[in-house]
Design a protein around this motif. Structure first.
Motif, PDB file in Angstrom:
ATOM      1  N   GLN A 114       9.823  47.467 -14.622  1.00 11.16           N
ATOM      2  CA  GLN A 114       9.480  46.077 -14.879  1.00 11.16           C
ATOM      3  C   GLN A 114       8.065  45.801 -14.387  1.00 11.16           C
ATOM      4  N   ALA A 115       7.353  44.955 -15.116  1.00 11.46           N
ATOM      5  CA  ALA A 115       5.998  44.581 -14.714  1.00 11.46           C
ATOM      6  C   ALA A 115       5.763  43.125 -15.069  1.00 11.46           C
ATOM      7  N   HIS A 116       4.918  42.474 -14.305  1.00 11.76           N
ATOM      8  CA  HIS A 116       4.455  41.144 -14.689  1.00 11.76           C
ATOM      9  C   HIS A 116       3.132  40.834 -14.003  1.00 11.76           C
ATOM     10  N   SER A 117       2.443  39.843 -14.533  1.00 16.36           N
ATOM     11  CA  SER A 117       1.210  39.413 -13.897  1.00 16.36           C
ATOM     12  C   SER A 117       1.552  38.687 -12.611  1.00 16.36           C
ATOM     13  N   CYS A 118       0.612  38.660 -11.674  1.00 19.02           N
ATOM     14  CA  CYS A 118       0.864  38.072 -10.369  1.00 19.02           C
ATOM     15  C   CYS A 118      -0.398  37.378  -9.869  1.00 19.02           C
ATOM     16  N   PHE A 119      -0.198  36.302  -9.113  1.00 16.73           N
ATOM     17  CA  PHE A 119      -1.334  35.522  -8.623  1.00 16.73           C
ATOM     18  C   PHE A 119      -1.053  35.055  -7.215  1.00 16.73           C
ATOM     19  N   ARG A 120      -1.911  35.467  -6.279  1.00 12.48           N
ATOM     20  CA  ARG A 120      -1.720  35.143  -4.867  1.00 12.48           C
ATOM     21  C   ARG A 120      -2.371  33.815  -4.504  1.00 12.48           C
ATOM     22  N   GLY A 121      -1.746  33.142  -3.538  1.00 17.45           N
ATOM     23  CA  GLY A 121      -2.296  31.893  -3.044  1.00 17.45           C
ATOM     24  C   GLY A 121      -1.790  30.707  -3.843  1.00 17.45           C
TER      25      GLY A 121
END
Length: 501
Positions: A114-121
């Motif tokens: 499984q993969a997905h985009s990710c965004f911290r903060g």
């Protein structure tokens, strides 16, 4: 023919509101830096501001008061528009740092591959100018790995970073002038001293070389993902300076990319996409429900004739349509396909077909670095620019011919949904303990891998359209891939599609 046992895994949901992976620009010298405009090609010079207090001119940001929206004693983040009190695992919140602690989806279940985009903060900044998501992949233990790449809110991506070089964006097959990523930093370079090198994303092999003259700054990425560009120059004092910046490559809709080893002989693997909401058998020699090498290239659509007509020519975007000619030539992704194939699409005069196999790669030279060369080992890829909503589609790989191969071949399939990596299957995601999917030398002309089902649902209450990817298994408890044969799939579609979510 014996009966096969089929079962399924958990659903993979990919947030399609954020695009593919990234890497923050870095440098070995200081200097001015500006942010990308909406095209990723020009700077705006936005500066100042911070993560607290109201800030204007930063791309219509939401909840810049630290991002917290208290409701009684509970902090919520139902649509990813603020920092909340806990990590959330569904819909619009998947891949976001919901509680703004620097970790993403650490409490969420996942399955290998499984993969997905990710965004911290602070999630409020995810669509801000200068901000780019990274990519997270579920490892063999069922745990989300780190968020790799990207330019994030916890790095103040929405502010002027002061870095000399800046991120760039491009579509697969596009010709990229890498000079544009150096901004003002490259203005004082001594003529003839500039040098660019590019590191490709994992699984992109061979990596295209940088071309052009005076300077050599032309690059043609053929696959999606994040590329790392290193720029070096010499200045008048004789000193050498350098900086590093990311090139984000992605396309909308459904894009499936197939790779395998090219240094073991003339191996021919073929990528297939089955017609949505249809369960007729597949066909290696051409069928109106099976898009592949036999009927889905420009040669078939322009002269040989193809019966791939899954949608209406009269449909209005964003509904799926057989042919679409964008008035801006650069927006027709097929026009830039390598080996001269793009020129054939353009000369046909109808735009790009949905679906299409941009290039059938059956013979190549792994030492060739020019992506436009006829011998370059370009990946096979199938595109559906405007996929239907609420209809399952199935992906398959056929081992057409083994050439002189004496060793196993390992297919790798990357599935991208609206620019975000949705699954990376083949080298991961199967068996327990995990090992790559393998085609044996004796599998040529018979082995067929039923890879995964993909669905684009309607947008949810937050306006997000999350792609669902479901890998196919012969035995889900053992995570065994569904490796069948040409005879099997030409007699039967395979296991039924999952029920609609």
């Amino acid at each position: 023919m014996g009966r096969r046992r089929f079962s399924f895994s958990l659903l993979i949901v990919v947030g399609a509101a954020v695009s593919s992976a990234g890497l923050a620009a870095s440098c070995s010298a200081t200097g001015p830096s500006n942010q990308l405009d909406s095209s990723g090609a020009h700077d705006t010079g936005v500066g100042g501001g911070g993560t607290t207090g109201g800030v204007d001119g930063l791309g219509g940001l939401l909840d810049i008061d630290g991002g917290r929206e208290p409701q009684g004693d509970v902090v919520v983040n139902s649509c990813g528009s603020a920092c909340g009190d806990r990590e959330l695992c569904t819909g619009a919140t998947l891949g976001l740092d919901d509680d703004c602690d620097g970790s993403i989806d650490e409490t969420c279940a996942c399955i290998p591959g499984q993969a997905h985009s990710c965004f911290r903060g602070d999630p409020s900044f995810r669509n801000s100018e200068g901000c780019f998501p990274g990519t997270q992949i579920c490892d063999e233990t069922g745990t989300w790995g780190p968020c790799v790449g990207g330019v994030h809110a916890d790095e103040n991506c929405h502010m002027d970073s002061g870095a000399p070089c800046r991120p760039m964006q491009a579509s697969p097959f596009a010709d990229v002038n890498l000079k544009a990523g150096t901004g003002a930093f490259g203005a004082d370079a001594v003529a003839g001293s500039e040098l660019w090198t590019v590191d490709c994303p994992d699984g992109v092999d061979p990596c295209p070389g940088v071309a052009g003259t005076d300077p050599a700054d032309d690059f043609k990425p053929l696959q999606s993902g994040e590329y790392t560009v290193t720029y070096t120059k010499r200045v008048a004092s004789g000193a050498t300076q350098s900086c590093q910046y990311p090139l984000f490559v992605s396309a909308g809709g459904l894009r499936v990319e197939l790779e395998w080893e090219h240094d073991v002989g003339d191996i021919d693997l073929d990528l297939h996409l089955h017609k949505p909401n249809n369960t007729q058998p597949w066909s290696m020699s051409g069928s109106s429900v099976d898009c592949g090498f036999y009927n889905c290239t420009i040669d078939h659509f322009s002269s040989k004739g193809s019966d791939i007509r899954w949608f209406l020519n009269s449909a209005r975007l964003p509904d799926p349509v057989n042919w679409y000619l964008d008035p801006v030539p650069g927006n027709n992704g097929c026009f830039n396909a390598p080996r001269g194939v793009g020129k054939q699409w353009e000369a046909n005069g109808l735009g790009c077909h949905n679906p299409r196999l941009d290039l059938d790669n059956w013979k190549c030279d792994p030492t060739e670095t020019d992506p436009n060369g006829v011998d370059f080992c370009a990946p096979e890829n199938i595109n559906l620019d405007y996929p239907p909503k609420g209809q399952w589609m199935r992906i398959g790989v056929y081992y057409y011919g083994q050439g002189s191969a004496k060793h196993d071949i390992h297919p790798r399939v990357k599935i991208f949904c609206d620019s975000a990596l949705g699954a990376d299957l083949g080298h991961t995601g199967f068996y327990s303990p995990e090992r790559p999917v393998a085609f044996k030398p004796t599998d040529g002309h018979k082995r067929f891998w039923l890879v995964a089902d993909v669905l684009f649902p309607e947008p949810d209450e937050c306006g997000q359209a999350a792609c669902i990817v479901q890998p196919l298994y012969e035995d889900a408890s053992a995570m065994t891939p569904l490796l069948t044969t040409r005879n099997d799939v030409e007699a039967s579609f395979g296991p039924a599609y999952p029920t609609l979510p």
